[in-house]
Design a protein around this motif. Structure first.
Motif, mmCIF file in Angstrom:
data_model
loop_
_atom_site.group_PDB
_atom_site.id
_atom_site.type_symbol
_atom_site.label_atom_id
_atom_site.label_comp_id
_atom_site.label_asym_id
_atom_site.label_seq_id
_atom_site.Cartn_x
_atom_site.Cartn_y
_atom_site.Cartn_z
ATOM 1 N N PRO A 95 -9.508 -22.458 7.432
ATOM 2 C CA PRO A 95 -8.975 -21.634 6.333
ATOM 3 C C PRO A 95 -7.563 -22.045 5.915
ATOM 4 N N LEU A 96 -6.702 -22.332 6.880
ATOM 5 C CA LEU A 96 -5.337 -22.756 6.560
ATOM 6 C C LEU A 96 -5.355 -24.090 5.817
ATOM 7 N N MET A 97 -6.109 -25.036 6.325
ATOM 8 C CA MET A 97 -6.114 -26.373 5.746
ATOM 9 C C MET A 97 -6.767 -26.410 4.372
ATOM 10 N N MET A 98 -7.713 -25.492 4.120
ATOM 11 C CA MET A 98 -8.386 -25.452 2.819
ATOM 12 C C MET A 98 -7.740 -24.458 1.868
ATOM 13 N N GLY A 99 -6.765 -23.706 2.359
ATOM 14 C CA GLY A 99 -6.063 -22.761 1.496
ATOM 15 C C GLY A 99 -6.924 -21.599 1.035
ATOM 16 N N VAL A 100 -7.846 -21.160 1.877
ATOM 17 C CA VAL A 100 -8.717 -20.035 1.530
ATOM 18 C C VAL A 100 -8.526 -18.928 2.555
ATOM 19 N N HIS A 101 -8.362 -17.694 2.046
ATOM 20 C CA HIS A 101 -8.085 -16.569 2.941
ATOM 21 C C HIS A 101 -8.933 -15.329 2.622
ATOM 22 N N GLN A 102 -9.635 -15.348 1.479
ATOM 23 C CA GLN A 102 -10.446 -14.184 1.148
ATOM 24 C C GLN A 102 -11.702 -14.127 2.009
ATOM 25 N N LYS A 103 -12.128 -12.924 2.317
ATOM 26 C CA LYS A 103 -13.327 -12.740 3.131
ATOM 27 C C LYS A 103 -14.575 -13.047 2.306
ATOM 28 N N PRO A 104 -15.650 -13.464 2.981
ATOM 29 C CA PRO A 104 -16.906 -13.704 2.251
ATOM 30 C C PRO A 104 -17.418 -12.407 1.625
ATOM 31 N N THR A 105 -18.025 -12.509 0.460
ATOM 32 C CA THR A 105 -18.706 -11.365 -0.118
ATOM 33 C C THR A 105 -20.093 -11.257 0.511
ATOM 34 N N VAL A 106 -20.782 -10.153 0.213
ATOM 35 C CA VAL A 106 -22.090 -9.909 0.828
ATOM 36 C C VAL A 106 -23.116 -9.631 -0.267
ATOM 37 N N THR A 107 -24.281 -10.253 -0.170
ATOM 38 C CA THR A 107 -25.343 -10.068 -1.154
ATOM 39 C C THR A 107 -26.096 -8.771 -0.867
#
Length: 349
Positions: free
Chosen positions: A149-161
């Motif tokens: 997550p740090l290296m890809m710059g993503v911090h939002q949680k997954p959504t759910v279907t």
């Protein structure tokens, strides 16, 4: 006096019937009791097949009786209640393995030890393959120390279907999933093996990955629960091994290669990271030695995908959450990963 390690080492010669992997690496040794020159080994199987149990018991006892330090040995094999598979087929530790719809290829990125830059290679390889036109997913299977997550710059949680499947968030056009996206702050993961296996199974069967050309799986260092769980959950299309040039890294990398070979996962290639450093005045400095990765690939008869020099831009990109191959693909650092991706694609064609 005999030790548990010596007994386990001896039992590594006993293969699970029908496979070239040993009963120790499958995690079937449940207990070892040593009293002087006597030993009792308890083996736990998941199959009710009496033929499998009898063969493992016989071969284990024969192997242990060859130890001069043991005068009396007993092997107890425990099995679940049930009826053996029809036709005499032998259930295997991989009987629950299944393909995931939409995932054309699943490739694991592994290393024998930590500190070789495996996750750095994973994120930049994902970006390089995306740059070459593939649809890519990146799964962080380092449950205890997730860094993707740090290296890809993503911090939002997954959504759910609606059918309660997680949808991985996008980062730089790559679908990303990690335990780090499911935790709060610096919350640690303190789990035993069964929880690791359950989580990895959910990362595949409870996630809406969609259609992907390649799902890259960033494994933790070593050959433990996460690696075995992955191999038991899905059929891998190949593994990429990351090392640094020095013998201290190459020595344990051989164990990672042997692990994939034992479970019939093809080695797609070896990457040598931190190959050398170029000073501002142009001098080449081989901090960790040089050429060890290429030589080891030749010794193991596996493809050498390429080398990655030490670039400040690579570290900065990981810290900022923008891998260098995505921010500057034509730079020297970005080009190094693009060449590796091109070699990987060429080896699969």
């Amino acid at each position: 006096m005999i030790t548990e390690d010596e007994i386990k080492h001896t039992l590594q010669s006993v293969k699970y019937p029908g496979y070239n992997r040993d009963i120790v690496s499958f995690g079937l040794i449940k207990a070892i009791e040593i009293r002087g020159t006597s030993a009792v080994v308890r083996i736990g199987l998941t199959t009710p097949s009496k033929e499998v149990a009898a063969q493992i018991k016989t071969e284990s006892e024969k192997a242990l009786q060859g130890l001069s330090s043991i005068k009396d040995v007993r092997v107890d094999v425990e099995q679940p209640a049930g009826t053996p598979t029809a036709g005499g087929a032998q259930p295997s530790p991989f009987s629950q393995q299944s393909r995931i719809p939409g995932l054309k290829r699943i490739i694991a990125v592994a290393s024998g030890k930590g500190g070789v830059g495996k996750s750095t290679v994973s994120v930049n390889l994902a970006g390089a393959l995306k740059h070459l036109g593939a649809t890519i997913g990146l799964l962080d299977c380092d449950i205890y120390g997730p860094s993707i997550p740090l290296m890809m710059g993503v911090h939002q949680k997954p959504t759910v279907t609606e059918d309660e499947k997680m949808v991985p968030p996008l980062a730089h056009g790559v679908k990303v999933l990690s335990m780090g996206l499911l935790l709060e702050g610096d919350q640690p993961v303190i789990w035993r093996g069964p929880m690791i296996m359950k989580t990895i199974q959910q990362f595949f069967h409870a996630v809406e990955w969609g259609e992907l050309d390649v799902l890259l799986v960033d494994l933790p260092p070593g050959t433990g629960d996460a690696q075995l769980s992955l191999c038991q959950t899905v059929p891998l299309d190949g593994g990429v091994i990351v090392t640094t040039p020095q013998e201290a890294s190459l020595g344990v990398v051989r164990k990672g290669i042997a692990m994939f070979q034992k479970v019939n996962v093809p080695i797609l290639g070896l990457v040598e990271n931190m190959s050398y450093f170029t000073t501002p005045n142009g001098e080449r400095v081989e901090i960790f030695g040089h050429g060890g990765g290429r030589a080891e690939a030749a010794r193991q008869s596996i493809p050498f995908l390429g080398e990655v020099p030490i670039f400040t831009e690579i570290r900065e990109g990981g810290d900022k959450g923008v891998p260098v191959v995505m921010s500057a693909p034509k730079s020297a650092a970005g080009s190094a990963f693009l060449k590796i991706a091109e070699a990987l694609v060429a080896n699969q064609s």
